[in-house]
Write an enzyme that holds these catalytic residues in place. Structure first.
Site, PDB file in Angstrom:
ATOM      1  N   ASN A  79       0.761  -1.240   0.000  1.00  0.00           N
ATOM      2  CA  ASN A  79       0.000   0.000   0.000  1.00  0.00           C
ATOM      3  C   ASN A  79       0.796   1.298   0.000  1.00  0.00           C
ATOM      4  OD1 ASN A  79      -2.629  -1.316   0.288  1.00  0.00           O
ATOM      5  ND2 ASN A  79      -1.877  -1.875   2.310  1.00  0.00           N
ATOM      6  N   TYR A  80       2.063   1.260   0.372  1.00  0.00           N
ATOM      7  CA  TYR A  80       2.772   2.520   0.584  1.00  0.00           C
ATOM      8  C   TYR A  80       3.968   2.768  -0.306  1.00  0.00           C
ATOM      9  CZ  TYR A  80      -0.040   3.485   4.670  1.00  0.00           C
ATOM     10  OH  TYR A  80      -1.089   3.771   5.486  1.00  0.00           O
ATOM     11  N   ILE A  81       4.621   1.713  -0.747  1.00  0.00           N
ATOM     12  CA  ILE A  81       5.824   1.911  -1.541  1.00  0.00           C
ATOM     13  C   ILE A  81       5.455   1.954  -3.022  1.00  0.00           C
ATOM     14  CG2 ILE A  81       8.061   0.964  -2.164  1.00  0.00           C
ATOM     15  CD1 ILE A  81       8.062  -0.378   0.643  1.00  0.00           C
TER      16      ILE A  81
END
Length: 809
Positions: free
Chosen positions: A767-769
DNA sequence: ACTAGCGACTCAGAAAGGTGAAA
DNA sequence: CTTTCACCTTTCTGAGTCGCTAG
């Protein structure tokens, strides 16, 4: 001890591995040089100071949190190469990005590019024809062929793969302006589809009673099927944490009694502590065991049956394209498993019927069939929505949705949009930091609180922190932090300790900007225990302000930005082009872990973790023990080596006589057992083959050899060193070197395991990288994507592969 | 103009399921 | 060679975020 080491807090030196917990970090607001015209210049001009005294750190802090941690950990190496550490490419990429931004903002795509894009877009219909949904569906359902046709099967699989590849909708190759939600003003009012059809949702099977009686007050009681089902929900969880949770028990029992009361045939059960669900629990254990005992063929058959039922629900058709659906199953009834201290945990989640379900379908699409005797609740044609079905859940009265899978174009497009937004923040972040740093001293407490919150969100990657109701678990984020969640320690140290999303504990100690410290102290004193620190701040207000700083900016963008920025920077720092593949992957995992720590992504340590650690420690000791023996042999061969190689003269740590004694005893015991089982196995085989059995005397001989070994070990423990006749100094040194390698590898493995015990890498990766960071890294270091992304993640991030090789976040 | 409530979406860890290496 | 166990992947569904709207 050097000055710099002195400044590293004890906690960090001692529990090195546990970075997020109790590690002290220095965080100062960025004094930003406004004269720098290009924000990317401001970033690259950051100097990394070697010493960490408070004085000098004031100028060195335009750096996200994780970078700072690294800084602390690796000061010595950084001291020499402060500025040139940042690759030129980064600078160039940043400038390029700005230019790109400017041109695409006003939809002013260069003609040449436009033409190319259009040409590609034209190709799409062609591939569509090649794979009509109908044909594709039949390929999927191809049953497993006979063994004879194995070769055929392989080529079929290849064909299928190729077909699937062709079927993929390459939306990222199309003209950007056509994409929904691509415009700056958010995705509202945008038509997401013109044609949408699917097969609805799959309902769980009706309950089949098992007839096992629970006991009340020691006596078996008979329940109606409906009540039996509810009792069974609880029985299944009897030995779990939920089953032992008093709130869970209370809520379950209250709902259970309600169900019982619905039918007079049921007994009246007054007290939970008189209920005995173990008969049902035991039955379930038995069922599990039986399921495990099934043969491979039986398991396969069951799986195929399941897949056959699922098949029609797997895909939807969106504007003529086949798209995978994520969750087409209606959630089965059960007991609500709220996280943490949820007041409603254990309550009965009721069965959902078609009447409660709304379907979103194209006007022309056929309405799918549903359970016999039932009708769909509503059919809508909401072309702005991406959900296919929705219903309300009875516990919190919240909506549940059926969406497309992560590899779908809708999800992919919004994912790309999210990361592009985070990347855009790169160009604004210096200005934003300068502005909130100034606002930290604003006269208006509203502004001051907002600035302080922004500082925390930016530097610690905290969540926004919406307000929550009494009917939910008491968890907080930045805006909802309360007095008791923050402890201040002058001059500028702040301890955070609170429960965040999913009741995961956030525990961190950081050093902050003096003004931030002052503000926190002031706000705390104003509100007092039990009250929100930022009493004039709401998430809505904060986000409104953020949106004015940069279009589309909200609190969560900082998390994405910080995570991706950290990952890019750590990958650049940690990877060496000439490393082996495993080393590169280790570097990757380290970068990933850095991000996970930043975002506080945790997991429960496995139950056997402590045991596993003991095992690995023992392995380390065994190697050390072997090494010690080799050393002693070495010295007995040539005593002069002691002086030549003082490192070998040192004793191995944590090897004590008791341990050695026990180790030898264990070794002998294991050896005996091995000899015996081997002997018996050999005999069994001979028996089966009709050969004569080995006599018991053979076993005795072999066991005698073990006794010899014992005698030798005992002797060696007594200090009697025996060296094999053909042993040389050179050979021994060689062996010791090999043991040292093994020792090191095992030690690293142990540290790694301990560090990863409670850290979950998956959430940040998923979800974030920004996946483009990872794709570019894989390319430039020649690492296959499959080594870092699972099959589903490769599919989810297919869009990210369409980038130049030198792409940087 | 403000706020509460809600709709639709992303993000989250637990649990189930699968796999491959070690015993 | 089989079984066991540890690890990784996938599924499941609860828990957030955030903007909109109604009162």
């Amino acid at each position: 001890m050097s000055d710099s080491e002195d400044d590293i807090p004890l906690s960090q030196i001692n529990n090195g591995p546990i970075i997020s917990k109790a590690s002290t970090l220095i965080l100062n607001a960025a004094p930003i040089d406004d004269s720098t015209p290009d924000p990317s210049e401001a970033r690259t001009s950051v100097t990394i100071s070697a010493s960490q005294d408070k004085e000098s750190s004031e100028d060195s802090d335009d750096i996200p949190l994780t970078q700072r941690k690294q800084q602390l950990e690796t000061e010595k190496t950084l001291a020499s190469d402060s500025d040139d550490d940042i690759p030129l490419a980064d600078k160039r990429a940043a400038t390029k990005q700005i230019m790109k931004q400017e041109s695409s903002d006003d939809d002013d795509i260069p003609l040449a590019k436009k033409r190319k894009v259009q040409a590609k877009a034209k190709e799409v219909p062609v591939s569509k024809v090649a794979s009509s949904p109908k044909r594709a569906a039949s390929t999927v359902s191809t049953p497993a062929p006979s063994k004879k046709a194995k070769k055929d099967e392989v080529s079929k699989k290849k064909l299928k793969k190729e077909e699937e590849e062709r079927e993929i909708y390459r939306w990222w190759e199309e003209q950007t302006s056509q994409r929904a939600g691509d415009n700056e003003d958010g995705g509202d009012g945008v038509i997401r589809w013109t044609e949408l059809s699917h097969y609805g949702v799959l309902f769980p099977p009706e309950y089949v009673p098992h007839g096992i009686q629970m006991k009340y007050d020691g006596k078996p009681v008979t329940l109606t099927p409906e009540a039996e089902e509810v009792a069974s929900f609880f029985a299944a969880l009897l030995e779990s944490d939920h089953g032992k949770n008093p709130t869970f028990q209370k809520n379950f029992f209250s709902d259970f009694r309600e169900v019982l009361a619905k039918n007079p045939k049921n007994p009246r059960l007054e007290r939970f502590d008189k209920c005995d669900f173990t008969p049902i629990w035991h039955q379930f254990q038995l069922d599990k065991e039986r399921k495990k005992q099934l043969t491979k063929e039986e398991k396969l058959k069951l799986k195929e049956e399941r897949q056959k039922i699922e098949e029609p629900f797997l895909f939807a058709t969106v504007d003529g394209r086949k798209e995978q659906i994520g969750n087409f199953r209606i959630e089965p009834p059960g007991l609500f498993r709220g996280r943490g201290d949820h007041p409603k945990t254990g309550r009965l989640k009721r069965r959902v019927y078609p009447e409660q379900v709304t379907l979103n379908l194209g006007k022309e699409s056929p309405i799918p069939p549903t359970l016999p005797g039932h009708k769909w609740g509503k059919i809508v044609h909401d072309q702005q929505a991406t959900w296919l079905a929705t219903w309300k859940e009875n516990i919190n009265d919240t909506s549940k949705y059926v969406f497309l899978a992560p590899n779908s174009s809708w999800k992919g497009q919004s994912d790309m949009k999210k990361f592009d937004k985070a990347r855009e923040l790169k160009n604004y972040v210096d200005k934003i930091r300068a502005s909130y740093t100034a606002d930290l001293k604003d006269k208006l407490s509203e502004v001051r609180q907002r600035a302080t919150a922004m500082y925390l969100i930016d530097r610690l990657a905290l969540r926004a922190g919406n307000e929550k109701g009494d009917e939910e678990a008491d968890t907080v984020g930045c805006c909802s932090l309360r007095y008791e969640h923050v402890t201040l320690e002058p001059p500028n140290t702040v301890h955070f300790d609170f429960l965040g999303k999913d009741s995961i504990r956030y525990e961190n100690t950081v050093q902050v900007d003096h003004q931030v410290f002052k503000n926190l102290k002031l706000f705390q004193n104003q509100v007092g225990e039990g009250h929100a620190i930022f009493d004039r701040l709401t998430t809505t207000g904060l986000n409104k302000h953020l949106n004015s700083c940069m279009p589309g900016l909200s609190a969560k963008v900082f998390r994405t930005y910080n995570a991706s920025f950290t990952c890019q920077q750590q990958l650049d720092r940690l990877t060496n082009a000439d490393d082996t593949l495993p080393d590169k992957i280790l570097s990757f995992n380290r970068a990933n872990r850095e991000v996970a720590v930043l975002c506080n992504h945790q997991r429960a340590a496995s139950k056997s973790h402590a045991q596993q650690m003991v095992k690995i420690e023992d392995k380390i000791r065994t190697i050390k023990y072997q090494r010690m023996k080799l050393r002693k042999q070495l010295f007995s061969l040539d005593a002069s080596i002691k002086k030549k190689r003082p490192d070998l003269a040192e004793d191995e740590s944590d090897l004590d006589d008791d341990w050695i004694m026990q180790h030898d005893i264990d070794t002998i015991a294991k050896e005996r057992e091995k000899v015996q089982t081997k002997f018996h196995k050999q005999n069994e085989k001979r028996k089966a083959d009709g050969e004569p059995l080995q006599p018991d005397s053979e076993l005795k001989d072999r066991l005698a050899k073990v006794e010899d070994l014992k005698v030798q070990l005992d002797k060696e423990r007594g200090g009697d060193i025996s060296v094999a006749a053909n042993m040389t100094v050179h050979k021994l040194l060689d062996r010791i070197a090999r043991l040292d390698d093994r020792l090191n590898a095992t030690k690293i493995q142990a540290t790694d395991k301990e560090e990863n015990k409670e850290i979950s890498l998956g959430t940040s990766k998923m979800n974030y990288i920004d996946p483009r960071i990872i794709v570019a890294w894989c390319r430039s270091y020649d690492v296959p994507m499959e080594k870092v992304y699972s099959k589903t993640l490769v599919q989810k991030f297919r869009w990210a592969q369409d980038i130049p090789d030198d792409w940087k976040f």
